[in-house]
Design a protein around this motif. Structure first.
Motif, mmCIF file in Angstrom:
data_model
loop_
_atom_site.group_PDB
_atom_site.id
_atom_site.type_symbol
_atom_site.label_atom_id
_atom_site.label_comp_id
_atom_site.label_asym_id
_atom_site.label_seq_id
_atom_site.Cartn_x
_atom_site.Cartn_y
_atom_site.Cartn_z
ATOM 1 N N TYR A 142 1.023 -1.604 0.273
ATOM 2 C CA TYR A 142 -0.095 -0.018 0.046
ATOM 3 C C TYR A 142 0.530 1.190 -0.059
ATOM 4 O O TYR A 142 0.826 2.510 -1.098
ATOM 5 C CB TYR A 142 -1.541 -0.134 1.117
ATOM 6 N N VAL A 154 1.382 7.129 -13.762
ATOM 7 C CA VAL A 154 -0.048 6.073 -13.267
ATOM 8 C C VAL A 154 0.891 4.697 -13.354
ATOM 9 O O VAL A 154 1.761 4.894 -13.902
ATOM 10 C CB VAL A 154 -0.401 6.249 -15.201
ATOM 11 N N TYR A 155 0.364 4.292 -12.652
ATOM 12 C CA TYR A 155 0.484 2.171 -12.281
ATOM 13 C C TYR A 155 -0.832 2.073 -13.178
ATOM 14 O O TYR A 155 -1.718 1.923 -14.071
ATOM 15 C CB TYR A 155 -0.757 2.166 -10.726
ATOM 16 N N PHE A 215 3.967 3.147 -21.624
ATOM 17 C CA PHE A 215 3.413 4.589 -21.260
ATOM 18 C C PHE A 215 4.148 5.418 -20.895
ATOM 19 O O PHE A 215 3.769 6.244 -20.514
ATOM 20 C CB PHE A 215 2.759 3.245 -20.382
ATOM 21 N N PHE A 219 2.907 9.785 -20.188
ATOM 22 C CA PHE A 219 1.806 9.813 -19.439
ATOM 23 C C PHE A 219 3.531 10.433 -18.343
ATOM 24 O O PHE A 219 2.809 10.954 -17.221
ATOM 25 C CB PHE A 219 1.580 9.106 -18.143
ATOM 26 N N PHE B 134 -6.317 4.377 -19.298
ATOM 27 C CA PHE B 134 -5.086 4.396 -18.218
ATOM 28 C C PHE B 134 -5.310 4.921 -17.589
ATOM 29 O O PHE B 134 -4.633 4.323 -16.336
ATOM 30 C CB PHE B 134 -4.038 4.091 -18.935
ATOM 31 N N ARG B 135 -5.616 6.265 -17.271
ATOM 32 C CA ARG B 135 -5.194 7.120 -16.009
ATOM 33 C C ARG B 135 -6.325 6.572 -15.057
ATOM 34 O O ARG B 135 -5.877 6.602 -14.045
ATOM 35 C CB ARG B 135 -5.021 8.706 -16.104
ATOM 36 N N ARG B 137 -7.939 4.159 -15.255
ATOM 37 C CA ARG B 137 -7.286 2.841 -14.598
ATOM 38 C C ARG B 137 -6.349 2.516 -13.128
ATOM 39 O O ARG B 137 -6.753 1.731 -12.657
ATOM 40 C CB ARG B 137 -7.043 1.430 -16.234
ATOM 41 N N SER B 138 -5.409 3.151 -14.005
ATOM 42 C CA SER B 138 -4.687 3.444 -12.825
ATOM 43 C C SER B 138 -5.266 3.940 -11.097
ATOM 44 O O SER B 138 -4.973 3.320 -10.224
ATOM 45 C CB SER B 138 -3.705 4.312 -13.041
ATOM 46 N N LEU B 139 -6.063 4.995 -11.707
ATOM 47 C CA LEU B 139 -6.993 5.520 -10.181
ATOM 48 C C LEU B 139 -8.200 4.671 -9.927
ATOM 49 O O LEU B 139 -7.824 4.112 -8.687
ATOM 50 C CB LEU B 139 -8.204 7.029 -10.815
ATOM 51 N N SER B 141 -8.059 1.515 -9.282
ATOM 52 C CA SER B 141 -7.042 0.723 -8.891
ATOM 53 C C SER B 141 -6.430 0.527 -8.124
ATOM 54 O O SER B 141 -6.439 0.725 -6.861
ATOM 55 C CB SER B 141 -5.922 -0.048 -9.707
ATOM 56 N N TYR B 142 -6.474 2.405 -7.666
ATOM 57 C CA TYR B 142 -5.984 2.959 -6.034
ATOM 58 C C TYR B 142 -7.094 3.211 -5.185
ATOM 59 O O TYR B 142 -7.193 2.550 -4.026
ATOM 60 C CB TYR B 142 -5.396 3.965 -6.636
ATOM 61 N N HIS B 145 -7.663 -0.074 -3.655
ATOM 62 C CA HIS B 145 -6.418 -0.249 -2.159
ATOM 63 C C HIS B 145 -7.421 0.948 -1.525
ATOM 64 O O HIS B 145 -6.948 0.259 -0.054
ATOM 65 C CB HIS B 145 -5.362 -0.555 -2.762
ATOM 66 N N LYS B 146 -7.161 1.554 -1.145
ATOM 67 C CA LYS B 146 -7.330 2.866 -0.561
ATOM 68 C C LYS B 146 -8.587 2.497 -0.003
ATOM 69 O O LYS B 146 -8.457 1.944 1.144
ATOM 70 C CB LYS B 146 -7.847 3.828 -1.367
ATOM 71 N N ASN B 149 -7.556 -0.781 2.676
ATOM 72 C CA ASN B 149 -6.800 -0.793 3.426
ATOM 73 C C ASN B 149 -7.433 0.058 4.288
ATOM 74 O O ASN B 149 -6.804 0.596 5.769
ATOM 75 C CB ASN B 149 -5.977 0.656 2.452
ATOM 76 N N GLU B 150 -8.623 1.483 4.472
ATOM 77 C CA GLU B 150 -9.033 2.140 4.941
ATOM 78 C C GLU B 150 -9.659 1.009 6.093
ATOM 79 O O GLU B 150 -10.219 1.467 7.544
ATOM 80 C CB GLU B 150 -10.476 3.238 4.933
ATOM 81 N N TYR B 272 -14.510 7.620 -6.508
ATOM 82 C CA TYR B 272 -13.038 7.978 -6.512
ATOM 83 C C TYR B 272 -12.682 8.636 -7.737
ATOM 84 O O TYR B 272 -12.335 9.544 -8.058
ATOM 85 C CB TYR B 272 -12.189 7.531 -6.155
ATOM 86 N N PHE B 434 -11.604 -6.828 -12.647
ATOM 87 C CA PHE B 434 -11.555 -5.458 -13.018
ATOM 88 C C PHE B 434 -11.727 -4.501 -14.337
ATOM 89 O O PHE B 434 -12.157 -3.513 -14.314
ATOM 90 C CB PHE B 434 -10.166 -5.618 -12.671
#
Lengths: 462, 462
Positions: A142, A154-155, A215, A219, B134-135, B137-139, B141-142, B145-146, B149-150, B272, B434
């Motif tokens: 995390y 960007v992941y 990527f 980005f 793809f941004r 997608r990254s957000l 994914s985050y 996790h967030k 995690n919370e 989010y 996903f």
């Protein structure tokens, strides 16, 4: 009010003398004639909670004989504890049993070897050691995402199945849907891949770097974090066949920026774990490695050293120390050299840069001297190399030459080469072997003990 | 002061009339006799920035002819813009060129089909559509996790290489280090796996669920999120061979808790993204699906419906609609049924629960009626099934019976069965595909367009 044990620890002051409910597994049991104690853990917190019960419970006899790992629902009052080792406990009013664990439960209250626990990887997260390891693993993961998210990275989920071999080096697993009993072959005895699922040979990735670079050229700030594979038959404490790797890739970034980010990231992850898993880190410091917290706090508060490979070789030559592998310019640094630099000379983490090109990968940027590349390795006290990275070769012709020199198949890299044709920029990145980082943070010495279900030669259980 | 374009957008008011530097790629160029405009994007923000240059630059002629995708360093002053479409721009004092893009750069300023862009997956993230995809997608994914995690969930990296087949169903990729040209066989013509890397047959995982259940019995709150694989030769817009799956698993949780978490999670992820990618979401709403924002806002603000399979069948039977697949108790719901329920009947996302056991997996908890299981599917307007989950069978004997009934190999599941011997508890979990979730959030219609490098039958490029 049903609460998790984590919540009870957090709010115990305001919960005192209130009735509450909790679920959990029995970790220990002690009983006297008319009363007894259960240590109940629900997995939400490193420590369990003590539950006191007495013969006012209708099922007192049953509870008094309850086996380790049985699962229960407890209703009771949170009271101040008179016993040692805890400040509060639950005085039970009612204990309901979900399931009585069979008596052959292997994790009775005695010490087990880590080797034995590997054979019951489905149960070992219930032990203190592995509960600590795997919570820290989760928090470190995390922390990595949080660090990069805060910086706008960007992941990118780079592919696992690949038609190419990133470094032309790693031994790879091949995957197929062909019937192994009856492989189709052509006249020359070669495999007919046109009948295979992908129509060509397919392997498991050894690194996401080349893919994430594509990527990065869109980005600027990117990273990949996922499983990677090596089909090496090494049965050492440092090798498994499947492990996670985190690889950032940054455009408009030279090697200095790359090192800055790597240093910030390492400190960020370690600080995050120290702050968010104090109980677990205390446990590791007490039972696994008594120098752990000193070492980690030292790292967080130091400024990492930076030295070129050529300077490092000079330092090693002048060292008042006999090395097993002799030191001369051109050698790949061995663990003994890396540890000497970090532990004895610099006494802190140190980046070594600008390695000889012949011991590094084809994609690293050639320096003007024509014999070294803009590589960096981060060496840390207690472990040696923990991060490896470089500025990438961004010149089309030079990269093409390196691919030829190293006898790689140019055709496999057409798309990677094109990044140098359409708006090439200086860019850099590095790789952090995630398990190696966890070993560093926890003090665990065998990589099989920091990954949930380790895979290795002749080892594929669970 | 070197700034990312993201920072310039954030702080443009205070930067006005100040000198700054930026890096980026040229997306568009317009030029007049004595001056010109560049649209420069550095990938840190969805929108680029307009750079005005004139013949006071020493390299004015060169800049005036600069090709699309060339990379530059710009030094200039941030000024208020008089043009349409932007409120500020950079008046260039100096433009340095990193690299002039070759003129055959495929992404010139014209529309390209998504099909064509798939053939240049290494360049497509530089287009507006894929930069947005793809941004997001990254957000997303985050956000996942967030969210977990919370709530104190432990993220478990379940293994990719497996010796077993989770549901006894999916078609799997086999992996091997045997030489396909020369497979060792025994007298009966069977493959001699003792010579293979793992000493037995090895496959790529189709789900991390069974593995993560073992951790759930230690930590209570767990999830896995990683790549999964199917060797299905389906060439549809919904199928790829490699995709990411997110699977939480929660102990002491029945199906209601499971649905609560799934509902909270879906709303959390979507909120989010709406908050953190407003430019991208506006783009999708304008160019990809004009009903997108309405649908997502509707979802976030609705309370999801909950209905049993048996009730759902009654609703479908009474529907004033001709279905292609006839409706009767026992059928697996088809997309047309799912969409009718979500879009026309409930007009919001709806959980359908308690499906007939014969159409569901062996590990789902049998209801007291003996014919349905505690399964749940979340059906969403516009897409149909987006989440599938269940309460798990926690009774040893019943689970054993189901494994036998479904002709699975009991030996493969010894460790999974043991979870029911040593402190079994009610537990539940679900899986979110996903890519399917990304398609839902972006409006993209082909799964190949939401994954960086899609893999499918005869398709393994990059």
């Amino acid at each position: 009010m049903l609460l998790e044990i984590r919540e009870i620890y957090k709010k115990h002051a305001e919960l005192l003398n209130k009735e509450l409910e909790l679920n959990g597994w029995i970790r220990k049991r002690r009983d006297q004639k008319n009363f007894g104690f259960l240590e109940v853990n629900d997995g939400t917190f490193f420590n369990g909670i003590q539950v006191v019960f007495d013969d006012s419970l209708s099922n007192f006899d049953e509870i008094s004989r309850l086996s380790i790992s049985s699962s229960v629902h407890v209703k009771g009052v949170l009271v101040q504890s008179e016993g040692k080792g805890q400040t509060f406990e639950i005085k039970a009013k009612e204990i309901t049993i979900y399931n009585k664990a069979d008596l052959d439960y292997p994790l009775q209250n005695k010490r087990h070897t880590l080797e034995y626990l590997r054979t019951i990887a489905h149960l070992r997260p219930r032990t203190n050691t592995f509960m600590a390891v795997f919570r820290v693993r989760s928090l470190m993961s995390y922390a990595i995402h949080k660090f990069f998210n805060e910086r706008g990275f960007v992941y990118v989920h780079t592919p696992i199945i690949t038609g190419s071999d990133t470094e032309g080096a790693g031994e790879m697993f091949q995957l197929t849907t062909l019937d192994l009993k009856d492989i189709p072959k052509n006249d020359k005895g070669e495999v007919e891949y046109k009948d295979d699922f992908f129509g060509k040979q397919a392997n498991l990735t050894v690194s996401g770097q080349l893919n994430v670079e594509t990527f990065c050229m869109a980005f600027k700030n990117t990273y990949t974090f996922g499983p990677t594979f090596r089909a090496e038959k090494s049965n050492t404490p440092k090798h498994v066949s499947e492990f996670w790797m985190m690889e950032p890739e940054i455009a408009f970034a030279d090697l200095d920026v790359n090192m800055d980010i790597a240093e910030d990231m390492m400190k960020y992850i370690i600080r995050y774990v120290l702050e968010n898993a104090p109980e677990e880190m205390q446990f590791f410091n007490q039972f696994i490695d008594k120098t752990l917290l000193d070492r980690l706090n030292g790292l967080v508060n130091s400024e990492f050293g930076r030295v070129t490979y050529t300077e490092a070789i000079e330092i090693l030559k002048k060292a008042d120390k006999k090395f097993e592998y002799p030191v001369e310019w051109g050698i790949d640094l061995q663990t003994e050299h890396e540890r000497y630099l970090a532990e004895e000379h610099f006494k802190k983490p140190v980046f070594v840069t600008d390695y000889p090109k012949d011991i590094k990968a084809f994609y690293m940027k050639l320096n003007e001297d024509g014999k070294t590349v803009r590589a960096m390795d981060l060496l840390a006290p207690g472990i040696g190399e923990i991060i490896g990275g470089s500025q990438r070769e961004d010149n089309f012709e030079k990269l093409e030459q390196r691919i030829k020199d190293m006898n790689l198949n140019e055709k496999d890299y057409w798309w990677y080469m094109e990044l140098r044709k359409y708006g090439s920029v200086p860019h850099s990145g590095y790789g952090l072997g995630f398990e190696r980082a966890i070993m560093y943070v926890t003090g665990m010495l065998n990589i099989r003990d920091v990954i949930p279900f380790p895979r290795g030669p002749k080892s594929l259980e669970f």
